[in-house]
Design a protein around this motif. Sequence first.
Motif, mmCIF file in Angstrom:
data_model
loop_
_atom_site.group_PDB
_atom_site.id
_atom_site.type_symbol
_atom_site.label_atom_id
_atom_site.label_comp_id
_atom_site.label_asym_id
_atom_site.label_seq_id
_atom_site.Cartn_x
_atom_site.Cartn_y
_atom_site.Cartn_z
ATOM 1 N N SER B 263 52.808 -2.277 -35.827
ATOM 2 C CA SER B 263 53.392 -3.535 -36.312
ATOM 3 C C SER B 263 54.887 -3.566 -36.007
ATOM 4 N N GLU B 268 57.448 2.737 -35.695
ATOM 5 C CA GLU B 268 56.093 2.431 -35.227
ATOM 6 C C GLU B 268 55.762 3.377 -34.087
ATOM 7 N N PRO B 306 45.657 -1.520 -36.316
ATOM 8 C CA PRO B 306 46.624 -1.344 -37.416
ATOM 9 C C PRO B 306 46.216 -0.179 -38.317
ATOM 10 N N SER B 311 41.767 -3.220 -42.116
ATOM 11 C CA SER B 311 42.197 -3.743 -40.822
ATOM 12 C C SER B 311 41.488 -3.002 -39.679
#
Lengths: 406, 406
Positions: B263, B268, B306, B311
Amino acid sequence: MARSVAAHREAVQELLSGLRGRGSNEELPLMAALGRVLAVDILAPLSLPPFANSQMDGFAVRSADLTPHAGSDAGAELTVVDPVPAGAAPMRLAPGTAAPIMTGAMMPEGADAVVPIEQALPDVFPAPGVAATVRLPTTEPGTFVRDAGSDITAGAVALRAGTALGPGQLGLLAALGMTAVEVRTPVHVLLVTTGDEVVEPGTSLPEGKIYDSNGTLLEAAMLQSGLRVTRTGISSDDPSALLTLLRSHAASSDLIVSTGGVSKGAYEVVRQAMEGQAVDFVSVAMQPGGPQGIGTFDGVPFLGFPGNPVSCLVSFEMFLRPALAAVLGSPALRPSLQARLAESLTSPAGKHQVRRGTLLPGGTVRLEGGVGSHLVHALANSNALIQVPEGVTELDAGAEVEVWML
Amino acid sequence: MARSVAAHREAVQELLSGLRGRGSNEELPLMAALGRVLAVDILAPLSLPPFANSQMDGFAVRSADLTPHAGSDAGAELTVVDPVPAGAAPMRLAPGTAAPIMTGAMMPEGADAVVPIEQALPDVFPAPGVAATVRLPTTEPGTFVRDAGSDITAGAVALRAGTALGPGQLGLLAALGMTAVEVRTPVHVLLVTTGDEVVEPGTSLPEGKIYDSNGTLLEAAMLQSGLRVTRTGISSDDPSALLTLLRSHAASSDLIVSTGGVSKGAYEVVRQAMEGQAVDFVSVAMQPGGPQGIGTFDGVPFLGFPGNPVSCLVSFEMFLRPALAAVLGSPALRPSLQARLAESLTSPAGKHQVRRGTLLPGGTVRLEGGVGSHLVHALANSNALIQVPEGVTELDAGAEVEVWML
C-alpha cells in the motif's frame, strides 16, 4: 409402494446417525487438516486483534486534543513525534502530540483515534527525526481504531466441533497461534462392486463384459467428501463369495457400500448375500437409482446402490452425501441454484428425476445425454444435477429448475 | 485512478497466460489424478457400451416375431430358451424364441428388442431347464436396447485436455479400461508473507505483533485449487532480505505471491524490493483488497496481495482463482447465485465491495462481521462472498445480491 426421495434420505441419515459419536480423533498439523472436520470446540487462546491497532495509515492522536473549544477553529496543530514502529510496543503518546502510524500498528497508550494521512495538513509524513507539526481535524474517539478483541475475545468459542476446515477456518487457527488441531478420523467405508459382467480396468475385456467404473467413480466421490475408502475389487455374482468378502472387512469398517445386485432380476447377488441380515431392499421413487438396499450387515451400516454408474453417482449425491453433511457437518451440501432449461424434458409420473447437465453462463442449463443410467460419458461432461420433482412430467425449454452444482 | 475489478482480473489472466503452455506433464494412477487437470485429449479406446445390451430385465426377442399379422391378435406366443448369462456372449436367438435377459446383459445375435418382464404373460421367468412359452406384446425394433457406442464411439474424444478430473471423469476413464492418465504438473507457487509485525504460529507473541494467518489461509486456498505451494516463512520488512529470499526461489517457481507491503504507507517492503522489476502497484476499485502488485520478478509472474487476511482471501478469490480457471481450466469457477440480504449494508462510492456472509436455507444471506479486512474470525464463519458492484452505495434488507459460494 415406492418411498419418496426425502423419506429415503431421512432413512440413510438415521442409519448413519451412529457415526456422529464414534469419538475417534487425531491431532494433525493445520495444513494436513485441510478438508477435515474439527473434533472439539476451539476456544480462542487470545483476543483478535490482540491489541488495539490502527485501521489506516495516519496519525495516532488523543481525540481530546482535537476537540473544538469556544472561539477556536475545528481541529488543532499537534507536534509530530516518532513514528510507531511496525510490530513493536510504542511509547505513550504525550498530550498535544501526534504519532505517525501505519495500518495494523499498535495504538500508543493515551491515543484513542487515528486521523488518516489524507486528512492531515500537510498530507505527507515528515522525515523521521525532523521537528514538525501537523494540522488535524476534529476526530471522534475510536475513529479508525480496531479495538482489541473486536473480532473475537480470548476464551470465546472460535470454532465449533463439527466445523469443516477450509482456508478461512485454518487461517483463523493460525491467527490464534495454533499449529495443530484435533480432527475426527475419517469415516472408513468398505466399497464393493459386484457383478459377473464387470472386470477391472487394465485387464483385457472379454465379450459381454464391461469395465468397472463404479469403484473408481464412488471412491473419488467419497475421497472428495472426506471419507477413507477400502476397495475390495469386484465381487462375483456368487453370494457366498460376497459374504466371505464382507465378513473379512466388516469389523474394521464404519460403513459398507455395494454397487449392483439390488434390483428385481433373477440373479441379484447383494440381495442374496444379505438374506438373514437386517437389510431392506426398497424402491425409491427416483430415476435413476430407484432400487436401493439399506440396513446393517453384522451390525455395520450398509447401503446397496444400483449397478449402473450414473445410478451410483446419483445415489451418492442424493442420499449418502447429504446424510454425511447432516450427521457429521461435512462435506458441505452441494450448492443449489435455480436455472432455466435450455431444452424441454419429460419425466416419469410418480418419480423424482435427476438429469445431468451443464450450467452455462447466464443461468441456462443444458441436458447432457438422455435418461439412461449407463451414460457415463455424458455424466463426465456434466457439472450439475437437474432436479425434476415427483409429479412433474413435462418441462418446456426455459422452465425454471433446481440444479445442484457438482 | 483506480482500475476496475474486471480490468485487474483481466490483467491477472494475461499475466498467467504463459502457464498454459508449460508442457510439463506426468502420468498418474486414476485415483492419484483426482482434482488434477488432464494434459492431453483422451480418445475412447473402445465404444461405450462396448456391445448392445438390455436396458431392462425381460425377454430378448426378434421384434418381427411379434409383428401383428392380418387376423391375428397383437403379439405372439414364443418359446422360452436358455437365459442370457450375465457377462457372457449369448447364443444366437432362433426365430420364434425369447431369451430371458437381465439389465446390462449382451443382446443375442438376431435379437433386436427387449420386452420387460412386467409385460410378459406369465410375468415371471420360468425355472431354467423347464420347457415353457411366454406371450409377449408387439414391440418396435430397438425397444429397451442400449446400442453399442450410444454413449461414446471408439476413437471419439472422450475428454479434452484441460478437463478437471473429478469422480465423473475418472469413472469414464475406468469405464474405458484405463488405469492411469496423463495430467499437468501443478503450477508451483512461491508464497511469501511479509511484515515485521507478524510471527509464526506456535511461537510466543511479543507485544505489538500478530500471528501470520495469511500463509496458512492462502496455502490452503491454493492447495484446494490444485496448486503446489512452497512457503518461505515470514520475510521481514528489510527489502534486501526479501530480495535474497525471492532470488533463491524464483527460478524454480511458476508464480510468486506475496502478502503485505503493497500500500502507500512509509514502509512497504514489497514495493521497495520490486524497484527495478517490471511490477506495477495499482489501486483496484475494490473493498477490501484495493492495493495490488502485479508484474514479473526476474521474469516470473508476480502478484502482491495486501497484508490483511480477508484482503488476501478476497484477492485470491476475485483475481487469482478465476484467472487460473480461465487459463488452465481448473479450478472450477465458484458457483454464483442470487440471494436476498438479511440486513441492510452500505458500500463506498466507486468501489466494488466484497462482504463475507452465510447463505441460509431459503436463499437469504446474512453478513458475517463488518467491512474490516482483519476480521478473520468472521471470515471463518462465512460460506459465501457477497458481491456489491461499483456504483451501489446502499442496499436494503431483502435486496437481491450475487453471492459466490466458498
